[in-house]
Design a protein around this motif. Structure first.
Motif, mmCIF file in Angstrom:
data_model
loop_
_atom_site.group_PDB
_atom_site.id
_atom_site.type_symbol
_atom_site.label_atom_id
_atom_site.label_comp_id
_atom_site.label_asym_id
_atom_site.label_seq_id
_atom_site.Cartn_x
_atom_site.Cartn_y
_atom_site.Cartn_z
ATOM 1 N N LEU A 1 -11.439 -6.970 0.200
ATOM 2 C CA LEU A 1 -11.834 -6.098 -0.709
ATOM 3 C C LEU A 1 -13.160 -6.822 -1.779
ATOM 4 N N PRO A 2 -13.979 -5.260 -2.926
ATOM 5 C CA PRO A 2 -14.764 -6.291 -3.663
ATOM 6 C C PRO A 2 -14.012 -6.393 -4.921
ATOM 7 N N CYS A 3 -13.255 -6.561 -4.915
ATOM 8 C CA CYS A 3 -12.171 -7.491 -6.335
ATOM 9 C C CYS A 3 -11.408 -8.321 -5.590
ATOM 10 N N ALA A 4 -10.434 -8.411 -7.261
ATOM 11 C CA ALA A 4 -9.878 -9.504 -6.862
ATOM 12 C C ALA A 4 -7.971 -9.309 -7.840
ATOM 13 N N VAL A 5 -7.508 -10.024 -7.436
ATOM 14 C CA VAL A 5 -6.202 -9.166 -7.472
ATOM 15 C C VAL A 5 -5.258 -10.397 -7.544
ATOM 16 N N LYS A 6 -4.632 -10.251 -8.887
ATOM 17 C CA LYS A 6 -4.463 -11.641 -9.200
ATOM 18 C C LYS A 6 -2.504 -11.165 -9.237
ATOM 19 N N TYR A 7 -2.619 -11.835 -8.193
ATOM 20 C CA TYR A 7 -0.606 -10.617 -8.096
ATOM 21 C C TYR A 7 -0.950 -11.456 -6.579
ATOM 22 N N SER A 8 0.542 -12.607 -6.368
ATOM 23 C CA SER A 8 1.135 -13.057 -4.815
ATOM 24 C C SER A 8 2.508 -12.514 -4.874
ATOM 25 N N GLY A 9 2.546 -11.758 -3.761
ATOM 26 C CA GLY A 9 3.983 -11.549 -3.282
ATOM 27 C C GLY A 9 4.006 -10.205 -2.071
ATOM 28 N N PRO A 10 4.626 -9.553 -2.955
ATOM 29 C CA PRO A 10 5.284 -8.373 -1.558
ATOM 30 C C PRO A 10 4.956 -6.673 -2.107
ATOM 31 N N ALA A 11 3.800 -6.246 -1.545
ATOM 32 C CA ALA A 11 3.426 -5.043 -1.736
ATOM 33 C C ALA A 11 3.232 -3.749 -0.438
ATOM 34 N N ASN A 12 4.246 -2.405 -1.484
ATOM 35 C CA ASN A 12 4.390 -1.799 -0.743
ATOM 36 C C ASN A 12 2.359 -1.025 -0.478
ATOM 37 N N THR A 13 1.817 -1.283 0.745
ATOM 38 C CA THR A 13 0.679 -0.948 0.659
ATOM 39 C C THR A 13 0.473 -0.424 0.937
ATOM 40 N N SER A 14 1.382 -0.047 2.314
ATOM 41 C CA SER A 14 0.660 1.316 3.118
ATOM 42 C C SER A 14 1.108 2.575 2.759
ATOM 43 N N THR A 15 1.933 2.442 1.520
ATOM 44 C CA THR A 15 1.936 3.634 0.466
ATOM 45 C C THR A 15 0.902 4.116 0.192
ATOM 46 N N TYR A 16 -0.306 3.146 -0.838
ATOM 47 C CA TYR A 16 -1.236 3.390 -1.838
ATOM 48 C C TYR A 16 -2.206 3.283 -1.431
ATOM 49 N N PHE A 17 -2.253 2.499 -0.622
ATOM 50 C CA PHE A 17 -3.897 2.048 0.401
ATOM 51 C C PHE A 17 -4.212 2.634 1.753
ATOM 52 N N LEU A 18 -5.243 3.630 1.840
ATOM 53 C CA LEU A 18 -4.671 4.434 2.931
ATOM 54 C C LEU A 18 -6.012 4.793 3.578
ATOM 55 N N PRO A 19 -6.758 3.543 4.740
ATOM 56 C CA PRO A 19 -7.969 4.151 4.878
ATOM 57 C C PRO A 19 -8.357 5.197 5.781
ATOM 58 N N GLN A 20 -8.836 5.806 5.616
ATOM 59 C CA GLN A 20 -9.266 6.799 6.742
ATOM 60 C C GLN A 20 -10.394 6.599 7.350
ATOM 61 N N ARG A 21 -10.284 7.073 8.902
ATOM 62 C CA ARG A 21 -11.495 5.592 9.939
ATOM 63 C C ARG A 21 -12.749 7.747 9.974
ATOM 64 N N GLN A 22 -13.866 7.577 9.718
ATOM 65 C CA GLN A 22 -14.913 8.942 9.758
ATOM 66 C C GLN A 22 -14.996 9.159 10.844
ATOM 67 N N ALA A 23 -16.319 9.728 11.118
ATOM 68 C CA ALA A 23 -16.971 10.195 12.352
ATOM 69 C C ALA A 23 -17.224 8.793 12.825
ATOM 70 N N ASP A 24 -18.601 8.673 12.326
ATOM 71 C CA ASP A 24 -19.546 7.201 12.703
ATOM 72 C C ASP A 24 -18.711 5.575 12.187
ATOM 73 N N LEU A 25 -17.142 5.613 12.826
ATOM 74 C CA LEU A 25 -17.106 4.199 13.011
ATOM 75 C C LEU A 25 -16.636 3.824 11.758
ATOM 76 N N THR A 26 -17.041 4.254 10.252
ATOM 77 C CA THR A 26 -16.660 3.634 9.035
ATOM 78 C C THR A 26 -15.470 4.395 8.398
ATOM 79 N N TYR A 27 -15.043 3.326 7.653
ATOM 80 C CA TYR A 27 -13.866 4.009 6.615
ATOM 81 C C TYR A 27 -14.351 3.884 5.112
ATOM 82 N N GLU A 28 -13.257 5.168 4.786
ATOM 83 C CA GLU A 28 -13.333 6.010 2.914
ATOM 84 C C GLU A 28 -11.321 5.262 3.016
ATOM 85 N N ALA A 29 -11.343 4.617 1.634
ATOM 86 C CA ALA A 29 -10.233 4.223 1.014
ATOM 87 C C ALA A 29 -10.439 4.946 -0.582
ATOM 88 N N SER A 30 -9.700 4.590 -1.476
ATOM 89 C CA SER A 30 -9.539 4.385 -2.698
ATOM 90 C C SER A 30 -8.630 3.114 -3.148
#
Length: 160
Positions: free
Chosen positions: A29-58
């Protein structure tokens, strides 16, 4: 594989394929996350595959664009965990400073997982293969292999 460093107290231990779990989904990711530990990323970070084989997420409300990148052939990436022999462990992947280690303790860097691909993300555009810093840095592996390759066959052809 164990690698000794300049300090007698430091050691890097990268276990073999059968002992280190493979990671299917790794993101740069293009950022720094100042956290070390478990995180429920599958709930909040949901990449979507695009037709041109790239991905989008927020991430935290910011739009991201990504591209899956394969590591060069015969190379494996490792996710490392920095630990101290006294069984105190911390994941220092996002920390900018090395933890203070008393002289009596040994610092060991262990492989917690391995990967052969990852998704590289940018804020405003899909990372381009010819100008993204991480993607182009992988080209140096091929360049270094060419520079250090045995050239006895090609040297004979040039001199002939």
């Amino acid at each position: 594989m164990t690698i000794a460093t300049t300090s007698a107290r430091d050691q890097i231990n990268l276990k073999g394929d059968s002992e280190t779990p493979a990671v299917d989904c790794l993101h740069l990711l293009p950022c720094a996350v100042k956290y070390s530990g478990p995180a429920n990323t599958s709930t909040y970070f949901l990449p979507q595959r695009q037709a041109d084989l790239t991905y989008e997420a927020s991430f935290r409300g910011r739009q991201l664009h990504g591209r899956k990148v394969l590591l060069p052939e015969n190379y494996t990436g490792h996710i490392v965990v920095d630990s101290v022999a006294s069984n105190e462990a911390s994941d220092s992947a996002f920390e900018s400073e090395t933890p203070d280690i008393p002289a009596a303790e040994q610092r060991v860097i262990l492989s917690a997982g391995q990967f052969d691909s990852l998704t590289v993300w940018e804020h405003d555009r899909v990372p381009a293969e010819d100008d993204d810093e991480f993607i182009t840095s992988l080209e140096w592996i091929t360049v270094a292999a060419s520079i250090h390759a045995d050239c006895t066959d090609s040297c004979d052809e040039v001199s002939a």
